[in-house]
Design a protein around this motif. Structure first.
Motif, short mmCIF file in Angstrom:
data_model
loop_
_atom_site.label_atom_id
_atom_site.label_comp_id
_atom_site.label_asym_id
_atom_site.label_seq_id
_atom_site.Cartn_x
_atom_site.Cartn_y
_atom_site.Cartn_z
N GLU A 1 1.22 -0.32 0.62
CA GLU A 1 2.60 -0.81 0.53
C GLU A 1 2.84 -1.97 1.50
OE1 GLU A 1 5.34 2.63 0.87
OE2 GLU A 1 3.51 3.70 0.25
N ASP A 2 3.90 -2.67 1.25
CA ASP A 2 4.25 -3.82 2.11
C ASP A 2 4.90 -3.34 3.41
OD1 ASP A 2 3.36 -5.86 0.33
OD2 ASP A 2 5.14 -5.56 -0.89
N GLU A 3 4.14 -2.67 4.22
CA GLU A 3 4.64 -2.18 5.51
C GLU A 3 3.59 -2.49 6.55
OE1 GLU A 3 5.93 1.90 6.00
OE2 GLU A 3 6.75 1.79 3.96
N SER B 1 -5.42 -4.08 -2.73
CA SER B 1 -4.21 -4.80 -3.14
C SER B 1 -3.05 -4.35 -2.26
CB SER B 1 -3.87 -4.48 -4.59
OG SER B 1 -4.83 -5.07 -5.42
N THR B 2 -2.10 -5.26 -2.08
CA THR B 2 -0.88 -4.89 -1.35
C THR B 2 0.32 -5.21 -2.24
OG1 THR B 2 -0.56 -7.08 -0.37
CG2 THR B 2 -1.96 -5.53 0.84
N GLY B 3 1.34 -4.40 -2.17
CA GLY B 3 2.57 -4.68 -2.91
C GLY B 3 3.32 -3.41 -3.27
N ASP B 4 4.61 -3.37 -2.90
CA ASP B 4 5.45 -2.20 -3.20
C ASP B 4 5.65 -2.00 -4.70
OD1 ASP B 4 5.80 -1.65 -0.55
OD2 ASP B 4 7.73 -2.70 -0.38
N GLU B 5 5.53 -3.09 -5.47
CA GLU B 5 5.83 -3.01 -6.91
C GLU B 5 4.67 -2.47 -7.74
OE1 GLU B 5 4.72 -5.46 -5.20
OE2 GLU B 5 4.01 -7.17 -6.36
N LEU B 6 3.53 -2.24 -7.09
CA LEU B 6 2.30 -1.95 -7.85
C LEU B 6 2.12 -0.46 -8.09
CD1 LEU B 6 0.01 -4.41 -5.88
CD2 LEU B 6 1.22 -4.83 -8.03
N GLY C 1 -2.27 -10.38 -2.21
CA GLY C 1 -0.83 -10.25 -2.04
C GLY C 1 -0.40 -10.43 -0.59
N GLY C 2 0.89 -10.71 -0.44
CA GLY C 2 1.48 -10.72 0.90
C GLY C 2 1.06 -11.85 1.80
N VAL C 3 0.71 -13.01 1.22
CA VAL C 3 0.30 -14.11 2.09
C VAL C 3 1.09 -15.40 1.84
CG1 VAL C 3 -2.03 -13.29 2.49
CG2 VAL C 3 -1.60 -14.78 0.53
MG MG Z 1 3.43 -8.86 -2.65
#
Ligand code: MG
Ligand code: AMP
Length: 401
Positions: free
Chosen positions: A225-227, A182-187, A249-251
């Protein structure tokens, strides 16, 4: 924009069946057989007794009754596993156990319950036809017959059958090793406390489990993370050990849609809007030959995308037909609406009563609403041309594993 079928066709055109592997029987559980397995000898290999009882010449007991039993001398005991069994002469009997080789000359077995159980002589109080309680050589499987076909997933009965024809190893398609990230800073990890603005990470658990349901081995990775640098590093690390990679995520179209940023134009990876709901933003392609599925982050979008695109691909990699989830035709209990031009997957409750299936769409259908997925058992599939359907309409429904 492309259709679901177009996107799936690109995926299925890109993935290849995994090379075969030789495995010990119990390691092969759940894998798909890559060779036909046949019986080298007939099963059973020899005529044997189906009961604990007495081997006889049927004609010797043809007149036996309760009132006038046949009395025969018992010449020996034959147990399962006996190798040198001598022939039986008429007028004599041998005690015989279930699975023991039938002596030459005998043509019936009298179950012990029809006798007095005698040791030196036995009184037999019922007659039996020739062939009675005898398991004939080859009556289960004739020599040379294929007992499990190539392309069969190996469950308990198949593994038993393969052992029964004497095989200790089989050639199978390995389970695809699928890395799920999974990707996402909020997770945040489940079990950790949440700060404002954070949510617990759920997609990777859900999809790792879905990989297993599809016959693969799921490797859940820690959330990235989203980096860009971290996303790239993750792909770099995972490509060496994966048969496929699934990210979520992130797409989509946000400013932190980093998966899309770093992969666009890499390998054969392409990003597309697919005419479906949920699950519109999709990415797929080969990175160093490894299929990479970048699914949207909303949990229900991720799940539906997995079932519609990833599961068929994992099946193809196992040498199975890339079939979708099994479907049934069901009657809608309530009217439904659907966005024109999109394939619509509605969470629903399927039930079977009085000979037919009915299905009720969940009230909440938002792509973030995992609650209605967790209580659903089916996805109602509405075609691109459907805008509304009245109650009583027939629809195709995918059953969830
Ligand atoms: Mg995301
Ligand atoms: P994204 O596709 O990254 O824009 O994410 C879309 C929505 O899905 C956002 O509300 C995210 O917080 C949520 N989301 C993304 N990844 C996950 C995840 N692994 N678990 C739970 N929710 C997620």
């Amino acid at each position: 924009m492309r259709t679901v079928d177009e996107h799936l066709a690109e995926i299925l055109g890109s993935v290849a069946v995994l090379p075969p592997l030789d495995l010990a029987l119990l390691e092969a559980q759940g894998t798909v057989l890559a060779e036909p397995v046949s019986a080298p000898v007939p099963l059973p290999p020899f005529d044997n007794s189906a009961m604990d009882g007495y081997a006889v010449v049927a004609a010797d007991v043809a007149a036996a009754t309760e009132a006038d039993p046949a009395v025969l001398p018992v010449v020996g005991d034959i147990v399962a596993g006996d190798t040198g069994v001598s022939a039986l002469r008429p007028g004599l009997t041998a005690r015989i156990m279930t699975g023991a080789p039938l002596p030459a000359g005998a043509d019936a077995v009298i179950p012990v319950e029809w006798t007095d159980g005698g040791n030196a002589t036995v009184r037999i109080s019922r007659s039996a036809p020739s062939g009675h309680y005898i398991r004939r050589a080859g009556e289960d499987v004739p020599a040379g017959q294929v007992v499990v076909d190539a392309g069969t997933r190996l469950g308990a009965p198949q593994l038993g059958m393969i052992a029964a024809v004497g095989r200790s190893r089989v050639t199978v398609r390995p389970r695809p090793r699928v890395v799920v990230v999974s990707t996402g800073d909020e997770l945040r990890e489940p079990g950790e406390p949440l700060a404002p603005g954070q949510i617990w990470e759920s997609n990777s658990y859900m999809l790792t489990a879905a990989v297993v349901e599809a016959g693969g081995v799921g490797y859940r990775q820690a959330t990235v993370e989203d980096e860009s640098a971290k996303v790239l590093e993750m792909f770099h690390d995972q490509l060496v050990r994966a048969d496929a990679i699934v990210t979520t995520g992130g797409v989509s179209m946000g400013t932190r849609d980093v998966v899309k940023e770093v992969l666009a134009g890499t390998g054969t990876v392409g990003f597309h809007k697919v005419r479906m709901r949920p699950g519109k933003p999709q990415g797929f392609g080969l990175l160093e030959g490894v299929p990479v599925f970048t699914l949207p982050g909303n949990p229900v979008s991720a799940y539906v995308s997995f079932q519609v695109f990833v599961r068929p691909a994992l099946r193809a990699m196992q040498g199975l037909a890339p079939d979708p989830l099994p479907t049934v035709s069901a009657v809608l209990t309530d009217a439904v609406k659907s966005p024109p031009g999109l394939r619509h997957y509605l969470r629903g409750l399927l039930s079977f009563s009085r000979g037919s299936y009915t299905v009720t769409a969940a009230h909440t259908q938002g792509s973030h609403q995992l609650g209605s997925l967790a209580s659903a058992n089916a996805l109602i599939e509405l075609g691109e041309d459907v805008e509304s359907l009245p109650a009583g309409s027939h629809v195709e429904v995918m059953r969830l594993p």
